[in-house]
Enzyme design. Structure first.
Site, PDB file in Angstrom:
ATOM      1  N   GLU A  59      -6.906  -7.223  -1.057  1.00  0.00           N
ATOM      2  CA  GLU A  59      -7.341  -7.354   0.460  1.00  0.00           C
ATOM      3  C   GLU A  59      -8.851  -7.085   0.337  1.00  0.00           C
ATOM      4  O   GLU A  59      -9.161  -5.699  -0.017  1.00  0.00           O
ATOM      5  CB  GLU A  59      -6.544  -6.306   1.363  1.00  0.00           C
ATOM      6  CG  GLU A  59      -5.142  -6.616   1.646  1.00  0.00           C
ATOM      7  CD  GLU A  59      -4.437  -5.729   2.577  1.00  0.00           C
ATOM      8  OE1 GLU A  59      -5.161  -4.783   3.239  1.00  0.00           O
ATOM      9  OE2 GLU A  59      -3.349  -5.694   2.645  1.00  0.00           O
ATOM     10  N   GLU A  86       0.751  -1.368   0.018  1.00  0.00           N
ATOM     11  CA  GLU A  86      -0.090   0.233  -0.080  1.00  0.00           C
ATOM     12  C   GLU A  86       1.024   1.271   0.132  1.00  0.00           C
ATOM     13  O   GLU A  86       0.521   2.185   0.811  1.00  0.00           O
ATOM     14  CB  GLU A  86      -0.969  -0.037   1.372  1.00  0.00           C
ATOM     15  CG  GLU A  86      -1.817  -1.002   1.230  1.00  0.00           C
ATOM     16  CD  GLU A  86      -3.098  -1.023   2.152  1.00  0.00           C
ATOM     17  OE1 GLU A  86      -4.206  -1.343   1.688  1.00  0.00           O
ATOM     18  OE2 GLU A  86      -2.609  -0.709   3.225  1.00  0.00           O
TER      19      GLU A  86
END
Length: 610
Positions: free
Chosen positions: A258, A183
Site C-alpha cells: 500500500e 495489517e
C-alpha cells in the site's frame, strides 16, 4: 454449399477452441530472490487499488482502461464480506457485487489482479468489511481463534473461493497473488491465528502465491513466516528492502503493498490533498530500484449508501468518513485523469519494458448541469413507520436485525417538567422530538449525549431518531460496534422504559409511497421529483443548501450529504441516468423546508461552513 457450411462451422469451432485455450493458459507465478517471476521471467508489478463496490459495474471497464493508460499492469482490490453475506447464510455475488466479473473484465483489458479477500479489510468501510450480524453472536470475537468467528469466516471464505479460486494465474486466470488477513500486526500478533487463515485460504482453493501486508511498526507481528511480507506506507528504497529481507530469509521480492499518494476524508474536517510533486521522485526511485508497488488508491470512487466506516480511539473523537472516496487519487471520483495521473504516467513511462508503449489517455468524460429540479412530492417520515417492536429498554440495531440506516425510538412520558435528557452510549446521531417538535440534536462526533428538555403538560410523546453513521473500521473498538441506543435513556434521575422501535433501513426506496405537495413539518421528510434528459453524462447534485440526509437517483443510493462538509456535492454517475424521465428522492433530516435541487458540473469536496 453444404460442404462450404461444414467448412465454416469447422473454422468457427476451431476458433472457439483456440480462444478458449488462450483464456485458460496457465501461468507460473513465483518469488525470485529480488523480483516476482511470471513464467520464469521477472515481473515488476505496478498496481493501483480500485474497489468494485465503489464503482458502478457499468463503469468498471472504463476505469480499467484508464489504469492501462497511466501505465498500470495490475489492479488491487479488497473483497468485502458485508456486501457478499449481508445476512447470515445469505450470499450475494450479483450486480455490483460480482467480483468474479470484475476480475474477468480486468483480464480482458490486459490487467493482472492482486486479490485481498481477507475477512477484515479496513478500507474506510463499514465495520472494516465485517457483516453487522457478527455483533449478534454472543461471545464472538473477530480477528481471533474464537470458534464462532472462525466458523462464520470459513463458511464465507469457501463461498469466495468458489467465485475466485479458479481465476488464479495457475488455473488460467489473472489473479497473481492473494493476501492473507490485512495489517494484522497493527491489531495483534497471534501467529497461530495467521496460520489458521493461511490453511483456510488453501482449503478454499487459493493454492497460488499468498502474502501478508503491514506497516513498518507492525510487520514483525503481522507477518507469517513462509509468506511474502508486503510493506505498507514506506517508499524509502533502502528501508523497504531492509524490512522485507529481515522478515523473509534475507530475500525479496520487494513489494510495497500500500503506497499512499493521498488520504481519505471524514465529516467536519478539510479535504485532504497532496500535490503530485511530493510523490513523483519517490515513485521514480521505487520503480528504478525494481520494487513492485500497489497505489492505495489509484481510483477511490464513492462509498455509497450507508457503507462508510469510522475511526475512533481513546484520544480522538468518533470520525465517520464521507461518501466521496475521491481520495485525491490519480483517477478522480468520476474516473477522469488528474494532474497526479499525468505526472505519475510520465514516471511510469520511463520504466516500461523495452518496446512497450502506453495507450493514449482518453479524454475527460462529458459532464452536464441540470436545471433546478423541483421536489414536488413528499412524505413525513413519521407517517410511514413500519410495525413497531416493543421492549422495556431500547434495542440496538443488531437486536432489531438491522444493519444500516435509522431507527426511531418512541416512548410516552408524563409532562409538565424540565430535566436533563441523557442517552447513554448513543451511536451515532440522534434527533430528539417532543410531541413532533424538534428539541435538539446529539452528535457522537462532538461527544454529546444529553440536553435540557422542557415537557408540556399532559402525556408527552418522546421520539429519538437515531442514525448509524458508520461502524468503526480500525483499531481495538472493532468489538464495540453495536448501533442505536446501546444502553439506556434517562430523564433527570429516572430511567425511561417502555419503548417502541421502528426500523428504517431504507434498503429499497421504491417501497415508499409519495403524495403531491409540500409538508409543513420539522420532522424528517422524504421528497421526490423528476427531471428529463436529452443526453446522459456525469453530474453532481449540489447539497450545500440542504442540511443532512441521503439521496437516491433512479433507485440508486448515491450516499450521504451533510452541511458540516467538507463534501457538499454528490457524484451522479452517467451510468445511472436515463435519456428521458429520471427520478430523484431526498431524505432530509434537518432543513425540511428545502424543495429545490440543483446539479452542477464541478464537485465541491472542500467546503466547511464558517
Amino acid at each position: 454449399m453444404k460442404h462450404f457450411k461444414i467448412l465454416i462451422l469447422s473454422v468457427l469451432l476451431l476458433s472457439g477452441l483456440t480462444l478458449k485455450a488462450q483464456t485458460t493458459t496457465k501461468h507460473t507465478f513465483a518469488l525470485g530472490d529480488s523480483t516476482f517471476l511470471l513464467d520464469g521471467k521477472p515481473l515488476q508489478i505496478i498496481s493501483g487499488e480500485m474497489h468494485y463496490t465503489r464503482v458502478p459495474r457499468e463503469a468498471w471497464r472504463q476505469r480499467m482502461k484508464m489504469a492501462k493508460a497511466m501505465g498500470l499492469n495490475t489492479i488491487g482490490t479488497y473483497v468485502f464480506w458485508n456486501v457478499h453475506e449481508p445476512q447470515k447464510g445469505h450470499y450475494d455475488f450479483t450486480g455490483n457485487n460480482d467480483i468474479a466479473a470484475f476480475v474477468k473484465i480486468a483480464q480482458e483489458e490486459g490487467l493482472w489482479v492482486i486479490l485481498r479477500p481477507s475477512p477484515y479489510v479496513c478500507a474506510e468501510w463499514e465495520f472494516g468489511g465485517y457483516p453487522y450480524w457478527l455483533e449478534k453472536e454472543k461471545g464472538l470475537v473477530v480477528r481471533s481463534k474464537e470458534p464462532q468467528y472462525l466458523a462464520a469466516y470459513k463458511k464465507y471464505l469457501m463461498q469466495v473461493g468458489k467465485q475466485l479460486a479458479p481465476l488464479q494465474v495457475n488455473h488460467g486466470g489473472n489473479v497473481l497473488m492473494v493476501q492473507v488477513e490485512n495489517e494484522y500486526g497493527s491489531y495483534s500478533n497471534d501467529k497461530d491465528y495467521l496460520d489458521i487463515n493461511r490453511k483456510m485460504f488453501i482449503e478454499a482453493g487459493f493454492d497460488g502465491l499468498l502474502y501478508t501486508c503491514d506497516p513498518e511498526a507492525a510487520i514483525k507481528d503481522g507477518h507469517l513466516p513462509g509468506l511474502l511480507p508486503g510493506i505498507n506506507g514506506i517508499d524509502n528504497v533502502d528501508k523497504v528492502k531492509k524490512l522485507i529481507k529481515e522478515n523473509h530469509q534475507g530475500k525479496g521480492p520487494f513489494f510495497i503493498a500500500e503506497w499512499y499518494p493521498a488520504w481519505f476524508d471524514w465529516w467536519g474536517t478539510k479535504h485532504h490533498t497532496v500535490p503530485a510533486e511530493k510523490y513523483v521522485s519517490k515513485l521514480d526511485s521505487v520503480l528504478a530500484a525494481g520494487i513492485s508497488i500497489n497505489m492505495y488508491m489509484f481510483h477511490g470512487g464513492t462509498t455509497r449508501a450507508f457503507m462508510n466506516g469510522a475511526n475512533y480511539n481513546d484520544t480522538n473523537p468518533y470520525e465517520p468518513q464521507i461518501s466521496s472516496y475521491d481520495y485525491d487519487a490519480p483517477l478522480d471520483e468520476a474516473g477522469n485523469a488528474t494532474d497526479k495521473f499525468m505526472k505519475f504516467r510520465e514516471v511510469i513511462k520511463k520504466h516500461l519494458p523495452e518496446g512497450q508503449t502506453l495507450p493514449e489517455v482518453p479524454a475527460a468524460k462529458p459532464v452536464i448541469d441540470i436545471p433546478a429540479i423541483e421536489l414536488n412530492q413528499s412524505v413525513n417520515l413519521f407517517n410511514i413507520l413500519p410495525a413497531a417492536k416493543i421492549n422495556s429498554t431500547p434495542l440496538t440495531f443488531e437486536d432489531l436485525n438491522q444493519a444500516y440506516g435509522f431507527v426511531l425510538y418512541r416512548t410516552t412520558l408524563n409532562g409538565a417538567k424540565s430535566a436533563i435528557l441523557k442517552i447513554q452510549d448513543l451511536r451515532d446521531y440522534g434527533i430528539i422530538y417532543i410531541n413532533g417538535k424538534k428539541a435538539g440534536i446529539l452528535d457522537r462526533r462532538l461527544n454529546q449525549d444529553s440536553l435540557m428538555v422542557t415537557l408540556p403538560k399532559g402525556k408527552v410523546t418522546l421520539d429519538i431518531l437515531v442514525e448509524n453513521l458508520g461502524r468503526i473500521n480500525f483499531g481495538p473498538y472493532l468489538l464495540k460496534n453495536t448501533k442505536g441506543i446501546t444502553d439506556k435513556v434517562t430523564l433527570g434521575q429516572t430511567e425511561l422504559k417502555n419503548w417502541q422501535m421502528y426500523s428504517l433501513p431504507f434498503d429499497d426506496i421504491n417501497k415508499v409511497v409519495f403524495k403531491g405537495g409540500k409538508i409543513l413539518s420539522a420532522t424528517p421528510q422524504l421528497k421526490k421529483g423528476s427531471f428529463n434528459l436529452s443526453k446522459v453524462a456525469d453530474t453532481y447534485f449540489d447539497m450545500s443548501k440542504w442540511g443532512k440526509g441521503t439521496v437516491w437517483v433512479n433507485g440508486h443510493n448515491l450516499g450521504r450529504y451533510w452541511n458540516v462538509g467538507p463534501q457538499q456535492t454528490l457524484y451522479v454517475p452517467a451510468e445511472w441516468l436515463i435519456k428521458g424521465h429520471n427520478e430523484v428522492v431526498v431524505l432530509e433530516l434537518i432543513k425540511t423546508e428545502q424543495s429545490t435541487l440543483n446539479a452542477v458540473k464541478i464537485p465541491v469536496l472542500n467546503a466547511i461552513p464558517q
